[in-house]
Motif scaffolding. Structure first.
Motif, mmCIF file in Angstrom:
data_model
loop_
_atom_site.group_PDB
_atom_site.id
_atom_site.type_symbol
_atom_site.label_atom_id
_atom_site.label_comp_id
_atom_site.label_asym_id
_atom_site.label_seq_id
_atom_site.Cartn_x
_atom_site.Cartn_y
_atom_site.Cartn_z
ATOM 1 N N GLN A 19 34.518 36.342 48.324
ATOM 2 C CA GLN A 19 35.559 36.475 47.313
ATOM 3 C C GLN A 19 35.027 37.212 46.093
ATOM 4 O OE1 GLN A 19 38.667 35.872 47.768
ATOM 5 N NE2 GLN A 19 39.390 36.204 45.714
ATOM 6 N N LYS A 23 36.356 40.708 44.545
ATOM 7 C CA LYS A 23 36.748 40.830 43.143
ATOM 8 C C LYS A 23 36.005 42.000 42.479
ATOM 9 C CE LYS A 23 39.240 38.492 40.212
ATOM 10 N NZ LYS A 23 40.693 38.595 40.265
ATOM 11 N N GLN A 26 37.514 45.170 43.734
ATOM 12 C CA GLN A 26 38.789 45.432 43.074
ATOM 13 C C GLN A 26 38.548 46.112 41.731
ATOM 14 O OE1 GLN A 26 41.084 41.883 42.423
ATOM 15 N NE2 GLN A 26 42.740 42.972 41.424
#
Length: 109
Positions: A19, A23, A26
Motif C-alpha cells: 500500500q 501511495k 500515486q
C-alpha cells in the motif's frame, strides 16, 4: 498457534508495504507523469487490468516505457531517464493496486 500469528503478522506487514508503494507511486504519477499523459490517476490506472500492468512493468518496466513512449512522445525522456527507474516501479505498484479489474479506486481523480 505461534506459526499462525507469525504468518498473519507477515501478511499484514506485506500489505502495508504494498500500500505504501502504491501511495508513493500515486505521488510520482501525479507529480511527474500526469501532465505528460494528460489524464488523471484514476483514468491512468484503469487503462489496463492488474495482470496487464504486471506484464508492462516486468523487466524494469520495459513494456510500459515502450507503450507509453510511443503513445506520448513528449514523455519518452522522463520514462527513459535512469533516475526514474525505481520511481517507475512505484508507479507500477500504483497501477497494479488500482487496475481496471482490481475493484479499488484511487483518491486522485
Amino acid at each position: 498457534m505461534k506459526k499462525l500469528l507469525m504468518l498473519l503478522l507477515v501478511a499484514a506487514l506485506s500489505a502495508s508495504v504494498a500500500q505504501a508503494d502504491a501511495k508513493s507511486g500515486q505521488k510520482v504519477y501525479l507529480k511527474t507523469l500526469k501532465a505528460k499523459f494528460g489524464m488523471n490517476g484514476t483514468r491512468f490506472a484503469a487503462e489496463h487490468t492488474v495482470s496487464e500492468w504486471e506484464d508492462l512493468f516486468d523487466n524494469n518496466a520495459a513494456g510500459f516505457i515502450k507503450e507509453y513512449s510511443a503513445r506520448f512522445p513528449s514523455a519518452a525522456g522522463v520514462l527513459t531517464n535512469p533516475e526514474m527507474k525505481d520511481r517507475l516501479q512505484e508507479v507500477g505498484d500504483f497501477a497494479k493496486e488500482y487496475g481496471s479489474d482490481s475493484g479499488n479506486v484511487p483518491s486522485c481523480g
